[in-house]
Design a protein around this motif. Structure first.
Motif: not given
Length: 399
Positions: A7-19, A26-32, A34-40
């Motif tokens: 669960r994360a917030l995108d650059r516009e502040g919207r909450e997203l869910e995905g895989g 650590a690699a998953a956090r770095q990859r996400l 890199g997409r500009g997401l803020t992890l929740l």
């Protein structure tokens, strides 16, 4: 690799869910990141990909909407954002979000779709990813989307035809069984109360068996209802969880198996024709089209066709070595290979297989209805005869 759900917030502040597929957290956090997401939140899901309800209808609607919005002049990101805003919940929303995140990370649509497939967010075959890739490379993404919509529409038509062929006889059988169950559970036990226990032995065998069955069903009504509900639940579970095994069982049935194989072959023809029309060479088209059939026997035959063509055989010659093509199909394909109209001919053959299936099921249903009525009439007549024999025997049982 492991699948991580986030669960994360995108650059516009919207909450997203995905895989996200990654070798480590650590690699998953770095990859996400890199997409500009803020992890929740981020958690690993073991035991294979998590499937979400992204149906065939969702897929057809998504690609159709994308094609329409691209034709209206929107770019791909704007089109996905528009679809995302109009989609409230469910698997379609998750897939759209994953596609948009992939595009924001610099991936083309085909790779973003493949990434969503790897993460378990949809089950569309990779041949659709290949069609998208060809459309991207040739600058005809809109036409590629239209071909995918056509193939999904074909699959939906096949699904509806198969379901329609099964629903009517299943409903007819269910109503018939409920009527017989009502007679045995409600009517016969009340009638059986007229006879003392020792009198049943002096009844005609047919009447004695019916009275005994009525008493048993009257005493164990709750258990019989529980068994009926458990059977319905087990069948529903098997239809969802054991679809492949049930397809294999249907494939071995005398009349059902050949009919399903014919319509599945039509699915293979249509997928192959769309790949060739989209600009994919024959060898790659055959390889990707092997994923289109759902019946194991058809898929194995498609793999044989691919290998034979790789060894230098013509498509018609390769199909002749399997059970996929009828003699009339082979004649048309030979002519199509000579004239260069192979894609059009394959798609026409695919439509012909579905139309043949429709005619077959309509004819079968016309025969099924009177057959069920005759069988039900015979069973009800048998019950009535047993009851009348018991009534006639009442005088003989009087002291």
């Amino acid at each position: 690799m492991a699948l991580y759900r986030y669960r994360a917030l995108d650059r516009e502040g919207r909450e997203l869910e995905g895989g996200c597929l990654a070798d480590s957290e650590a690699a998953a956090r770095q990859r996400l990141h890199g997409r500009g997401l803020t992890l929740l939140s981020l958690e690993s899901r073991h035991g294979g990909p998590l499937r979400v309800p992204f149906s065939l209808d969702d897929a057809r609607d998504l690609f159709d909407e994308l094609e329409t919005l691209l034709e209206a002049g929107l770019d791909l990101l704007q089109a996905l954002r528009t679809i995302e805003e109009a989609t409230r919940r469910g698997g379609k929303l998750k897939v759209v979000q994953t596609l948009r995140e992939g595009l924001n990370a610099g991936l083309p649509l085909s790779q973003a779709m493949a990434q969503a497939w790897q993460a378990g967010e949809h089950e569309l075959p990779p041949l659709h990813h290949q069609l998208l890739a060809v459309g991207e490379q040739s600058g005809t993404l809109g036409r590629a989307l239209a071909r995918i919509v056509e193939h999904l529409e074909f699959q939906r038509r096949v699904r509806d035809e198969v379901r329609g062929a099964l629903v009517y006889p299943a409903a007819l059988l269910a109503v018939s069984l409920l009527a017989l169950g009502f007679i045995l559970v409600v009517v016969v036990p009340q009638f059986a109360a007229m006879f003392p226990g020792d009198a049943i032995e002096r009844l005609p065998p047919l009447s004695a068996a019916l009275i005994g069955l009525g008493r048993f069903s009257g005493e164990w009504t709750g258990g019989l209802l529980a068994a009926f509900v458990a059977t319905v639940v087990a069948i529903a579970w098997a239809l969802r969880a054991r679809a492949a095994a049930l397809a294999g069982l249907a494939d071995r049935l005398p009349l059902v198996g050949p009919a399903l194989r014919r319509v599945d072959c039509g699915n293979y023809y249509t997928a192959l024709g769309l790949m060739i029309e989209g600009g994919v060479d024959l060898a790659r088209s055959l390889k990707m089209a092997t994923e289109a059939p759902r019946m194991a026997r058809v898929r194995r035959a498609a793999a044989v066709v691919h290998e034979l063509v790789r060894e230098g055989e013509t498509l018609a010659g390769a199909l002749a070595a399997t059970e996929l093509a009828s003699p009339s199909d082979l004649s048309l394909l030979v002519a199509a290979e000579r004239s260069g109209r192979l894609a059009e001919t394959l798609r026409r053959l695919g439509r012909g297989r579905v139309e043949q299936f429709e005619r077959t099921t309509r004819a079968a249903l016309k025969l099924l209805e009177p057959a069920v009525v005759v069988v039900m009439g015979a069973l009800v007549g048998l019950l009535v005869t047993a009851l009348m024999l018991a009534v006639v025997s009442l005088n003989d049982l009087a002291p």
